[in-house]
Scaffold this motif. Structure first.
Motif, PDB file in Angstrom:
ATOM      1  N   ASN A  12      89.629  40.457 -50.495  1.00  0.00           N
ATOM      2  CA  ASN A  12      89.330  39.680 -51.699  1.00  0.00           C
ATOM      3  C   ASN A  12      88.226  38.655 -51.464  1.00  0.00           C
ATOM      4  O   ASN A  12      87.293  38.537 -52.266  1.00  0.00           O
ATOM      5  N   VAL A  75      96.846  42.668 -54.117  1.00  0.00           N
ATOM      6  CA  VAL A  75      96.362  43.986 -54.542  1.00  0.00           C
ATOM      7  C   VAL A  75      95.930  43.934 -56.003  1.00  0.00           C
ATOM      8  O   VAL A  75      94.888  44.487 -56.388  1.00  0.00           O
ATOM      9  N   CYS A  79      92.169  44.703 -57.440  1.00  0.00           N
ATOM     10  CA  CYS A  79      91.930  45.820 -58.367  1.00  0.00           C
ATOM     11  C   CYS A  79      91.480  45.361 -59.748  1.00  0.00           C
ATOM     12  O   CYS A  79      90.711  46.062 -60.416  1.00  0.00           O
ATOM     13  N   SER A  80      91.946  44.197 -60.178  1.00  0.00           N
ATOM     14  CA  SER A  80      91.626  43.756 -61.532  1.00  0.00           C
ATOM     15  C   SER A  80      90.325  42.969 -61.604  1.00  0.00           C
ATOM     16  O   SER A  80      89.540  43.153 -62.543  1.00  0.00           O
ATOM     17  N   LEU A  83      87.209  44.831 -58.333  1.00  0.00           N
ATOM     18  CA  LEU A  83      86.939  46.230 -58.676  1.00  0.00           C
ATOM     19  C   LEU A  83      86.888  46.439 -60.194  1.00  0.00           C
ATOM     20  O   LEU A  83      85.929  46.998 -60.721  1.00  0.00           O
ATOM     21  N   GLY A  84      87.934  45.989 -60.888  1.00  0.00           N
ATOM     22  CA  GLY A  84      88.029  46.244 -62.318  1.00  0.00           C
ATOM     23  C   GLY A  84      86.930  45.588 -63.125  1.00  0.00           C
ATOM     24  O   GLY A  84      86.196  46.258 -63.866  1.00  0.00           O
ATOM     25  N   PHE A  89      85.327  49.013 -62.822  1.00  0.00           N
ATOM     26  CA  PHE A  89      86.303  50.086 -62.684  1.00  0.00           C
ATOM     27  C   PHE A  89      87.147  50.253 -63.945  1.00  0.00           C
ATOM     28  O   PHE A  89      87.828  51.267 -64.101  1.00  0.00           O
ATOM     29  N   TYR A  90      87.101  49.245 -64.823  1.00  0.00           N
ATOM     30  CA  TYR A  90      87.843  49.386 -66.068  1.00  0.00           C
ATOM     31  C   TYR A  90      87.302  50.523 -66.931  1.00  0.00           C
ATOM     32  O   TYR A  90      87.964  50.948 -67.892  1.00  0.00           O
ATOM     33  N   TRP A  95      92.632  53.000 -65.798  1.00  0.00           N
ATOM     34  CA  TRP A  95      92.633  51.946 -64.778  1.00  0.00           C
ATOM     35  C   TRP A  95      93.395  50.724 -65.296  1.00  0.00           C
ATOM     36  O   TRP A  95      94.207  50.127 -64.575  1.00  0.00           O
ATOM     37  N   LEU A  99      97.020  48.917 -63.951  1.00  0.00           N
ATOM     38  CA  LEU A  99      97.163  47.507 -63.597  1.00  0.00           C
ATOM     39  C   LEU A  99      98.260  46.832 -64.406  1.00  0.00           C
ATOM     40  O   LEU A  99      98.928  45.922 -63.914  1.00  0.00           O
TER      41      LEU A  99
END
Length: 217
Positions: A12, A75, A79-80, A83-84, A89-90, A95, A99
């Motif tokens: 992160n 995590v 991811c949110s 990445l998201g 990534f959204y 995806w 989440l």
């Protein structure tokens, strides 16, 4: 598991710093990598601070979050946010729904932690596993509902599209306008239900299972 948590902290923090180091110069040169790059940089920076929030809270208030919740939280932030949001990534189908499942499970676990903290230890041993599971499920789904309130409010105030009620700049109508919100709520309910069922059957078998969700000093 503590080693995994350290790697998640690194992912992160270092990931966010690398994102800023790569994307900020491109933005300043007038060739942003992603649309809305300035806003994305702000959100990724906020994500960096959020990833350190559990660690900072523990040191400031002298207590420990349950390890399993810290793992899920880190995590989720990775991811949110990085990445998201930061890396878009959204745009990957489902995806967002993944989440919501993940975060609802985390929040249901937090509900168990709060329940354990508010219940005397002697009484906790005789508390019905069904009551604990119901509290976890209700807590997880309720926070999911409040999140949808937040999205609805700021979509209206700031002209955002977090609830995906517009497509191509055109407002959807009828059932189509509800699909994203209802899908999120279904995911919240299912994610919280999975954790609640796990808590019910495991604590019914052995109440010591709840120790994994307890705050400590």
């Amino acid at each position: 598991m503590t080693k995994l948590l350290k790697w998640l902290y690194v992912a992160n923090v270092v990931g966010a710093l690398l994102y800023v180091a790569v994307c900020l110069p491109k933005l300043m040169m007038g060739t942003p990598i992603y649309p809305g790059q300035a806003g994305l940089l702000g959100q990724v920076t906020a994500g960096l601070l959020l990833s350190l929030l559990p660690l900072g809270s523990e040191r400031l208030f002298h207590f420990r979050f349950p390890l399993v919740l810290k793992l899920i939280y880190e995590v989720f932030i990775l991811c949110s946010v990085l990445l998201g949001t930061g890396m878009q990534f959204y745009n990957i189908p489902y995806w967002d729904k993944f989440l919501h499942l993940f975060s609802a499970s985390m929040l249901a676990g937090l509900g168990i932690a709060i329940f354990c903290a508010l219940t005397p230890k002697a009484r906790l041993k005789t508390t019905s596993p069904l009551l604990i599971a119901l509290f976890a499920f209700t807590f997880g789904t309720t926070i999911g509902v409040f999140w949808e309130f937040y999205e609805f409010t700021f979509d209206g105030l700031l002209g955002l599209n977090m609830q995906r009620y517009m497509a191509g700049g055109v407002a959807l109508a009828g059932r189509a306008a509800l699909m994203d919100t209802m899908g999120d709520l279904f995911a919240d309910v299912f994610g919280a239900l999975c954790l609640a069922l796990l808590a019910y059957f495991q604590s019914k078998k052995d109440v010591a299972f709840l120790d994994a969700f307890k705050f400590s000093r």
